[in-house]
Design an enzyme around this catalytic site. Sequence first.
Site, PDB file in Angstrom:
ATOM      1  N   LYS A  41      22.747  25.812  -7.458  1.00 44.86           N
ATOM      2  CA  LYS A  41      21.678  26.208  -8.390  1.00 44.86           C
ATOM      3  C   LYS A  41      22.041  27.515  -9.081  1.00 44.86           C
ATOM      4  CE  LYS A  41      17.421  27.859  -7.176  1.00 44.86           C
ATOM      5  NZ  LYS A  41      17.037  28.954  -8.086  1.00 44.86           N
ATOM      6  N   ASP A  84      18.201  26.377 -13.223  1.00 45.15           N
ATOM      7  CA  ASP A  84      16.794  26.666 -12.922  1.00 45.15           C
ATOM      8  C   ASP A  84      16.241  27.634 -13.968  1.00 45.15           C
ATOM      9  OD1 ASP A  84      14.378  26.843 -11.623  1.00 45.15           O
ATOM     10  OD2 ASP A  84      15.111  28.120  -9.997  1.00 45.15           O
ATOM     11  N   LYS A 107      13.284  27.004 -15.746  1.00 44.81           N
ATOM     12  CA  LYS A 107      11.812  26.872 -15.799  1.00 44.81           C
ATOM     13  C   LYS A 107      11.290  26.989 -17.231  1.00 44.81           C
ATOM     14  CE  LYS A 107      11.017  28.527 -11.069  1.00 44.81           C
ATOM     15  NZ  LYS A 107      12.340  29.051 -10.698  1.00 44.81           N
ATOM     16  N   ASP A 151       7.501  25.981 -23.351  1.00 42.39           N
ATOM     17  CA  ASP A 151       7.399  26.372 -24.761  1.00 42.39           C
ATOM     18  C   ASP A 151       6.812  25.170 -25.510  1.00 42.39           C
ATOM     19  OD1 ASP A 151       7.780  27.644 -27.253  1.00 42.39           O
ATOM     20  OD2 ASP A 151       9.747  28.418 -26.669  1.00 42.39           O
ATOM     21  N   THR A 211       4.976  29.438  -6.424  1.00 39.04           N
ATOM     22  CA  THR A 211       4.546  29.744  -5.046  1.00 39.04           C
ATOM     23  C   THR A 211       4.047  31.185  -4.926  1.00 39.04           C
ATOM     24  OG1 THR A 211       6.871  30.029  -4.538  1.00 39.04           O
ATOM     25  CG2 THR A 211       5.850  28.001  -3.780  1.00 39.04           C
ATOM     26  N   ARG A 237      20.067  32.669   0.549  1.00 37.38           N
ATOM     27  CA  ARG A 237      20.574  33.767   1.378  1.00 37.38           C
ATOM     28  C   ARG A 237      21.112  33.383   2.755  1.00 37.38           C
ATOM     29  NH1 ARG A 237      15.396  37.132  -0.126  1.00 37.38           N
ATOM     30  NH2 ARG A 237      14.690  34.970  -0.194  1.00 37.38           N
TER      31      ARG A 237
END
Length: 230
Positions: free
Chosen positions: A49, A76, A78, A81, A131, A211
């Site tokens: 990603k 990614d 997002k 528009d 989230t 991570r």
Amino acid sequence: MTPGPSATPSPNGQPLAASQICVALDVPTLLDASELVAQLVPMGVTWFKVGSSLFCREGPEVVRRLVGQGARVFLDLKLHDIPHQVALTVAAVRDLGAELLTLHASGGSEMIGAAAREAGSMRLLAVTVLTSLEAALEQVVSLGKQAVDAGAGGLVCSPQEVAALRQALGDQSWLVVPGIRPEGDDAQDQTRVGSPRSALRDGATLLVVGRPITRAPNPIVGLQRLLSAS
Ligand code: C5P
């Protein structure tokens, strides 16, 4: 697009495979990203990603380069528009060779439909409610269904939403799930975490992990730890 994981999860009890993990390359430079891809592709990781920070630092070249190294790229960005603008951006991302792209479900059915018409074989993933915001599960399911009906090929969702969304959407849609931590691991800044095993059992298609792998002293050991702890 070459076949990816089927949206239907592995049966209970099957070990987690590296091909079910998408490594989030939240690193500062293309060189860092490229080194991680070079280490992890031979371990069986296929999906990576690229988020907006790496994309804005290094530009579209980051996608071309990683695809050239054998990575399947989830971009990614997002998008959110007016339909015409989103359609133009989707066409540009498609031409770069990315295979997964995010857009906001709240952009509406017209925006998602316009995006889907330009996506070619690229799969569009809708983000329902961030989230970082409060949301009732019913709102997430309702927005998710609208997005899929409008042409999204799947959703990004938290581990806690997977079971309800899989039930509502059936087998075809991909559910791509971040917030994954090995059982008992530090959640870091993630507030809604789940283990790989529970997310897959609930119906996840692909698990996004950053991570625990990228910040491990040795990313290969981080990956192996995740696979064996799941
Ligand atoms: O490092 P970590 O495993 O927490 O990374 C998770 C990745 O998934 C990050 O790139 C993050 O932006 C993304 N993500 C998330 N939670 C969401 C949506 C995306 O953690 N709700």
